[in-house]
Design a protein around this motif. Structure first.
Motif, short mmCIF file in Angstrom:
data_model
loop_
_atom_site.label_atom_id
_atom_site.label_comp_id
_atom_site.label_asym_id
_atom_site.label_seq_id
_atom_site.Cartn_x
_atom_site.Cartn_y
_atom_site.Cartn_z
N VAL A 70 53.29 50.33 47.52
CA VAL A 70 52.42 50.99 48.50
C VAL A 70 52.48 52.50 48.30
O VAL A 70 51.45 53.18 48.33
N GLU A 71 53.67 53.01 48.07
CA GLU A 71 53.81 54.46 47.86
C GLU A 71 53.07 54.90 46.59
O GLU A 71 52.34 55.89 46.60
N ALA A 72 53.22 54.13 45.52
CA ALA A 72 52.57 54.47 44.25
C ALA A 72 51.04 54.33 44.33
O ALA A 72 50.32 55.05 43.64
N LEU A 73 50.58 53.41 45.15
CA LEU A 73 49.14 53.13 45.23
C LEU A 73 48.49 53.67 46.50
O LEU A 73 47.39 53.26 46.85
N GLN A 74 49.18 54.59 47.17
CA GLN A 74 48.63 55.10 48.42
C GLN A 74 47.22 55.64 48.20
O GLN A 74 46.96 56.34 47.23
N GLY A 75 46.33 55.24 49.08
CA GLY A 75 44.93 55.62 48.95
C GLY A 75 44.10 54.55 48.26
O GLY A 75 42.88 54.58 48.30
N ALA A 76 44.75 53.59 47.62
CA ALA A 76 44.03 52.48 47.00
C ALA A 76 43.61 51.50 48.10
O ALA A 76 44.06 51.60 49.24
N LYS A 77 42.77 50.57 47.74
CA LYS A 77 42.33 49.54 48.69
C LYS A 77 42.62 48.16 48.11
O LYS A 77 42.54 47.96 46.90
N LYS A 78 42.97 47.25 48.99
CA LYS A 78 43.15 45.85 48.61
C LYS A 78 42.03 45.05 49.23
O LYS A 78 41.76 45.17 50.41
N ARG A 79 41.40 44.25 48.39
CA ARG A 79 40.39 43.31 48.89
C ARG A 79 40.96 41.91 48.77
O ARG A 79 41.60 41.58 47.78
N PHE A 80 40.72 41.13 49.79
CA PHE A 80 41.20 39.75 49.83
C PHE A 80 39.96 38.85 49.76
O PHE A 80 39.25 38.69 50.75
N VAL A 95 47.85 29.84 52.73
CA VAL A 95 46.69 30.70 52.52
C VAL A 95 46.61 31.01 51.03
O VAL A 95 47.60 31.38 50.40
N PHE A 96 45.41 30.86 50.48
CA PHE A 96 45.15 31.16 49.08
C PHE A 96 44.03 32.19 49.02
O PHE A 96 43.05 32.08 49.76
N TYR A 97 44.17 33.19 48.15
CA TYR A 97 43.11 34.18 47.98
C TYR A 97 43.26 34.91 46.66
O TYR A 97 44.30 34.84 46.00
N GLU A 98 42.19 35.60 46.30
CA GLU A 98 42.22 36.51 45.16
C GLU A 98 42.35 37.91 45.74
O GLU A 98 41.58 38.30 46.62
N MET A 99 43.36 38.65 45.28
CA MET A 99 43.57 40.01 45.75
C MET A 99 43.17 40.98 44.65
O MET A 99 43.62 40.84 43.51
N ARG A 110 43.99 42.37 39.46
CA ARG A 110 43.64 41.19 40.26
C ARG A 110 44.81 40.22 40.23
O ARG A 110 45.48 40.07 39.22
N PHE A 111 44.97 39.54 41.36
CA PHE A 111 46.01 38.51 41.48
C PHE A 111 45.44 37.30 42.22
O PHE A 111 44.60 37.45 43.10
N PHE A 112 45.95 36.13 41.88
CA PHE A 112 45.78 34.95 42.74
C PHE A 112 47.06 34.86 43.54
O PHE A 112 48.16 34.98 42.99
N THR A 113 46.94 34.66 44.83
CA THR A 113 48.11 34.60 45.70
C THR A 113 48.05 33.36 46.58
O THR A 113 47.00 33.02 47.11
N LEU A 114 49.20 32.72 46.73
CA LEU A 114 49.37 31.58 47.62
C LEU A 114 50.51 31.95 48.57
O LEU A 114 51.61 32.28 48.12
N GLU A 115 50.23 31.94 49.87
CA GLU A 115 51.23 32.27 50.87
C GLU A 115 51.54 31.05 51.72
O GLU A 115 50.63 30.32 52.10
N GLU A 132 50.05 35.24 40.85
CA GLU A 132 49.81 35.25 39.40
C GLU A 132 48.82 36.35 39.08
O GLU A 132 47.74 36.44 39.66
N HIS A 133 49.22 37.20 38.14
CA HIS A 133 48.36 38.26 37.66
C HIS A 133 47.23 37.65 36.84
O HIS A 133 47.46 36.77 36.03
N ILE A 134 46.02 38.08 37.10
CA ILE A 134 44.87 37.56 36.36
C ILE A 134 44.58 38.49 35.19
O ILE A 134 44.48 39.68 35.33
#
Length: 134
Positions: A70-80, A95-99, A110-115, A132-134
């Motif tokens: 978060v510190e390194a990417l401050q100002g970036a945006k995450k889309r789910f 929950v499954f999504y592409e981040m 991009r990542f596929f995430t399963l929570e 998983e990194h896409i």
């Protein structure tokens, strides 16, 4: 029974919407407290496409890594994107999504995430993640 199930899914969806909003806050302010809602046994399994074996991070390692990211990417945006929520039982959801992470209008990754989420003493907590990194 279907009405009870639907109400439960709707209630959890709001919990997860709040979690996404906490990500938006973290990415703009650097404050990750709203994201640190994991069980003590929480872990992350991270698959990186070019690495033969996945990496495993326990809760302290995952929280520290999240703070650093978060510190390194401050100002970036995450889309789910393409989020799917499924109920395992009354107190557990998956929950499954592409981040997608973007900064300055450019896609960084991009990542596929399963929570896995569980309700414990009236609070929804993350129990594990698989990414998983896409």
């Amino acid at each position: 029974m279907a009405d009870v199930f639907q109400k439960s899914v709707e209630q959890f969806t709001q919990v997860h919407d709040d979690f996404i909003q906490a990500w938006n806050v973290a990415m703009s302010t650097g404050k990750t407290e709203g994201l640190e809602i994991m069980t003590q046994n929480y872990y992350v399994t991270f698959f990186n496409g070019h690495v033969e074996r996945p990496e495993f991070f326990d809760r302290p390692e995952a929280v520290q890594g999240m703070r650093e990211s978060v510190e390194a990417l401050q100002g970036a945006k995450k889309r789910f994107e393409h989020r799917i929520i499924r109920q395992r039982d009354a107190g557990r959801f998956v929950v499954f999504y592409e981040m997608i992470i973007e900064k300055n209008g450019q896609e960084l990754t991009r990542f596929f995430t399963l929570e896995d989420w569980e309700e414990i003493k009236g609070q929804w907590l993350l129990t594990r993640e698989i990414t998983e990194h896409i």
